[in-house]
Write an enzyme that holds these catalytic residues in place. Structure first.
Site, mmCIF file in Angstrom:
data_model
loop_
_atom_site.group_PDB
_atom_site.id
_atom_site.type_symbol
_atom_site.label_atom_id
_atom_site.label_comp_id
_atom_site.label_asym_id
_atom_site.label_seq_id
_atom_site.Cartn_x
_atom_site.Cartn_y
_atom_site.Cartn_z
ATOM 1 N N GLY A 1 0.103 5.148 -1.331
ATOM 2 C CA GLY A 1 -0.900 6.009 -0.732
ATOM 3 C C GLY A 1 -0.328 7.170 0.064
ATOM 4 C CD GLN A 2 -2.850 11.462 3.844
ATOM 5 O OE1 GLN A 2 -3.727 10.699 4.260
ATOM 6 N NE2 GLN A 2 -2.752 12.714 4.268
ATOM 7 C CE1 TYR B 1 -9.858 2.664 7.868
ATOM 8 C CE2 TYR B 1 -10.563 4.275 9.494
ATOM 9 C CZ TYR B 1 -9.563 3.705 8.736
ATOM 10 O OH TYR B 1 -8.274 4.176 8.833
ATOM 11 C CG ASP C 1 -0.196 0.814 -4.119
ATOM 12 O OD1 ASP C 1 -0.189 1.462 -3.053
ATOM 13 O OD2 ASP C 1 -1.210 0.740 -4.861
ATOM 14 C CG ASP D 1 -4.993 -7.911 -5.102
ATOM 15 O OD1 ASP D 1 -5.163 -7.482 -3.943
ATOM 16 O OD2 ASP D 1 -5.927 -8.301 -5.824
ATOM 17 N N GLY E 1 0.857 -1.194 0.000
ATOM 18 C CA GLY E 1 0.000 0.000 0.000
ATOM 19 C C GLY E 1 0.888 1.238 0.000
ATOM 20 C CE LYS F 1 -7.446 0.649 9.635
ATOM 21 N NZ LYS F 1 -6.198 0.128 9.067
HETATM 22 P P1 NAD Z 1 -4.381 5.471 1.062
HETATM 23 O O1 NAD Z 1 -5.767 5.150 0.648
HETATM 24 O O2 NAD Z 1 -3.818 6.792 0.764
HETATM 25 O O3 NAD Z 1 -3.381 4.385 0.482
HETATM 26 C C1 NAD Z 1 -3.673 3.008 0.450
HETATM 27 C C2 NAD Z 1 -2.849 2.381 -0.655
HETATM 28 O O4 NAD Z 1 -3.187 0.989 -0.681
HETATM 29 C C3 NAD Z 1 -3.196 2.935 -2.056
HETATM 30 O O5 NAD Z 1 -2.014 3.347 -2.718
HETATM 31 C C4 NAD Z 1 -3.852 1.778 -2.766
HETATM 32 O O6 NAD Z 1 -3.550 1.725 -4.158
HETATM 33 C C5 NAD Z 1 -3.248 0.588 -2.031
HETATM 34 N N1 NAD Z 1 -4.094 -0.597 -2.145
HETATM 35 C C6 NAD Z 1 -5.439 -0.651 -2.152
HETATM 36 N N2 NAD Z 1 -5.852 -1.906 -2.317
HETATM 37 C C7 NAD Z 1 -4.744 -2.665 -2.420
HETATM 38 C C8 NAD Z 1 -4.510 -4.038 -2.630
HETATM 39 N N3 NAD Z 1 -5.515 -4.901 -2.782
HETATM 40 N N4 NAD Z 1 -3.245 -4.474 -2.677
HETATM 41 C C9 NAD Z 1 -2.206 -3.610 -2.549
HETATM 42 N N5 NAD Z 1 -2.355 -2.296 -2.380
HETATM 43 C C10 NAD Z 1 -3.611 -1.827 -2.311
HETATM 44 O O7 NAD Z 1 -4.310 5.161 2.632
HETATM 45 P P2 NAD Z 1 -3.338 5.827 3.724
HETATM 46 O O8 NAD Z 1 -3.967 7.084 4.164
HETATM 47 O O9 NAD Z 1 -1.949 5.811 3.245
HETATM 48 O O10 NAD Z 1 -3.532 4.800 4.918
HETATM 49 C C11 NAD Z 1 -2.698 3.679 5.086
HETATM 50 C C12 NAD Z 1 -3.177 2.920 6.315
HETATM 51 O O11 NAD Z 1 -3.187 3.804 7.447
HETATM 52 C C13 NAD Z 1 -4.596 2.351 6.223
HETATM 53 O O12 NAD Z 1 -4.652 1.134 6.910
HETATM 54 C C14 NAD Z 1 -5.424 3.370 6.957
HETATM 55 O O13 NAD Z 1 -6.574 2.795 7.512
HETATM 56 C C15 NAD Z 1 -4.472 3.808 8.045
HETATM 57 N N6 NAD Z 1 -4.810 5.146 8.568
HETATM 58 C C16 NAD Z 1 -4.686 6.257 7.783
HETATM 59 C C17 NAD Z 1 -5.050 7.502 8.299
HETATM 60 C C18 NAD Z 1 -4.942 8.751 7.483
HETATM 61 O O14 NAD Z 1 -5.404 9.805 7.953
HETATM 62 N N7 NAD Z 1 -4.350 8.707 6.293
HETATM 63 C C19 NAD Z 1 -5.533 7.588 9.616
HETATM 64 C C20 NAD Z 1 -5.687 6.422 10.360
HETATM 65 C C21 NAD Z 1 -5.289 5.195 9.840
HETATM 66 N N1 SER Z 2 -8.123 9.630 8.432
HETATM 67 C C1 SER Z 2 -8.806 8.381 8.571
HETATM 68 C C2 SER Z 2 -10.172 8.455 8.003
HETATM 69 O O1 SER Z 2 -10.735 9.530 8.037
HETATM 70 C C3 SER Z 2 -8.875 7.986 10.025
HETATM 71 O O2 SER Z 2 -8.627 6.647 10.134
HETATM 72 O O3 SER Z 2 -10.668 7.456 7.570
#
Ligand code: NAD
Ligand code: SER
Length: 318
Positions: A11-12, A142, A34, A52, A8, A146
């Site tokens: 992503g962000q 979600y 990814d 995947d 992953g 979690k």
């Molecule tokens: P994001 O959506 O920006 O990135 C997720 C990445 O996973 C994407 O690049 C997507 O292409 C990839 N992905 C999706 N399905 C996939 C698959 N089947 N196989 C491989 N890759 C796949 O998410 P993020 O913000 O980077 O968050 C990452 C983790 O952190 C997540 O578990 C999210 O729940 C957790 N999180 C994020 C935040 C936040 O504010 N960004 C807050 C709390 C928790």
């Molecule tokens: N930033 C995340 C969301 O809004 C928190 O897990 O889903």
């Protein structure tokens, strides 16, 4: 010798985490993976695998063949998107976790990082200064995924000695990659609209207070947690972590300090009820005591950095 795989990575969080891991371990020792066919531009300086996470055998093969020692499992659907695709969100958010936990149980991995979220809490949780251990009745798909993930992480540690570490991230604010479908995404979008000179339409009400954090703090916390000696890790579900907290009105006022004609309007949608079910602030004293966590970015600091760095061209890129 550490060799890490970030699943992953596009992503962000992943795009920034991989860069920091490569600085620490050397590019060849931090593999990005990814679903995306193309490697994100910022990750082109090291190995990239299209993967995947739901393809259990393919994931196992990469981890075993490449002799990976640590996995950072970031692939998931976030809160707002998950409400639209509940069945798939449950599958994606859980199945990949079991694949990785099982590999560690079989002895192929030394350590796992798996992120949880403030979404594990629900409407019956104490809202202010939410404790590490408290009532947890999440009302979103979600949040349920979690919370279940946290229970399984602790179970695999207790029963099989799997060294899995986790943080309940708050809403993360960053400028490198756009956020992926969360309820806290407004607090990133607002900077792009301010830069474009647009009036910002906020999908949350003006007084909706949520816990938030600047990405640099989140990445530092993640690396520190993963490098902490094993005897310092007292929580095997997931650590509460706090950066700052603010309302849409407060962040808009802070932006107005820099962009005096910035305007915001409030048009709450289905994400309002998600936000209302979450804490407004977090007690993270256990992370502070166990592995020395301390945030560096206040609301004022993150507004400064975001306004300096957001690049509106990102809005039109794939
Ligand atoms: P994001 O959506 O920006 O990135 C997720 C990445 O996973 C994407 O690049 C997507 O292409 C990839 N992905 C999706 N399905 C996939 C698959 N089947 N196989 C491989 N890759 C796949 O998410 P993020 O913000 O980077 O968050 C990452 C983790 O952190 C997540 O578990 C999210 O729940 C957790 N999180 C994020 C935040 C936040 O504010 N960004 C807050 C709390 C928790
Ligand atoms: N930033 C995340 C969301 O809004 C928190 O897990 O889903």
């Amino acid at each position: 010798m550490r060799k890490v795989l970030v699943i992953g990575a596009g992503g962000q969080i992943g795009t920034e985490l991989v860069i920091r891991l490569r600085e620490k371990l050397g590019s060849e020792n931090a593999i990005a993976a990814d679903l995306k066919a193309d490697c994100p531009a910022s990750l082109k300086g090291g190995p990239y695998i299209q993967m995947d996470v739901l393809d259990r055998e393919a994931v196992r093969k990469v981890i075993i063949d490449q002799k990976i020692t640590e996995v950072y499992l970031l692939a998931a659907l976030l809160s707002a998107t998950a409400e639209k695709h509940p069945d798939f969100a449950w599958k994606l958010n859980m199945d990949g976790l079991f694949t990785i936990l099982d590999l560690a149980k079989e002895g192929y991995l030394k350590k796992i990082f798996w992120p949880s979220s403030i979404a594990v809490f629900g409407p019956t949780t104490p809202k202010e200064n939410t404790p590490q251990r408290t009532v947890m009745e999440p009302s979103t798909v979600y949040g349920i995924s979690k919370q279940a993930g946290e229970r399984w992480c602790e179970y695999y540690y207790d029963k099989f000695g799997v060294d899995v570490r986790s943080i309940r991230y708050p809403g993360l604010i960053s400028y490198t990659t756009l956020p992926g479908g969360g309820t806290t995404d407004y607090a990133v979008d607002i900077f792009y609209q301010a830069k474009l000179g647009n009036k910002f339409s906020c999908f949350l009400k003006e007084d909706t207070r949520l816990p938030m954090m600047f990405m640099e703090d989140a990445i530092r916390a993640t690396l520190n947690l993963m490098e902490a000696p094993i005897d310092k890790i007292g929580i095997r579900s997931s650590y509460n972590l706090s950066g700052c907290d603010f309302t849409p009105e407060e962040i808009a006022n802070e932006i107005k300090e820099h962009v005096s004609d910035f305007e915001i309007a409030y048009d709450p949608d289905y994400r309002q009820s998600i936000a209302e079910s979450w804490p407004s602030s977090i007690d993270d004293s256990q992370a502070r005591e166990d592995w020395g966590w301390k945030e560096e970015y206040s609301l004022k600091d993150l507004v400064n950095v975001m306004l300096e760095n957001v690049n509106v061209d990102l809005l039109t890129q794939d």
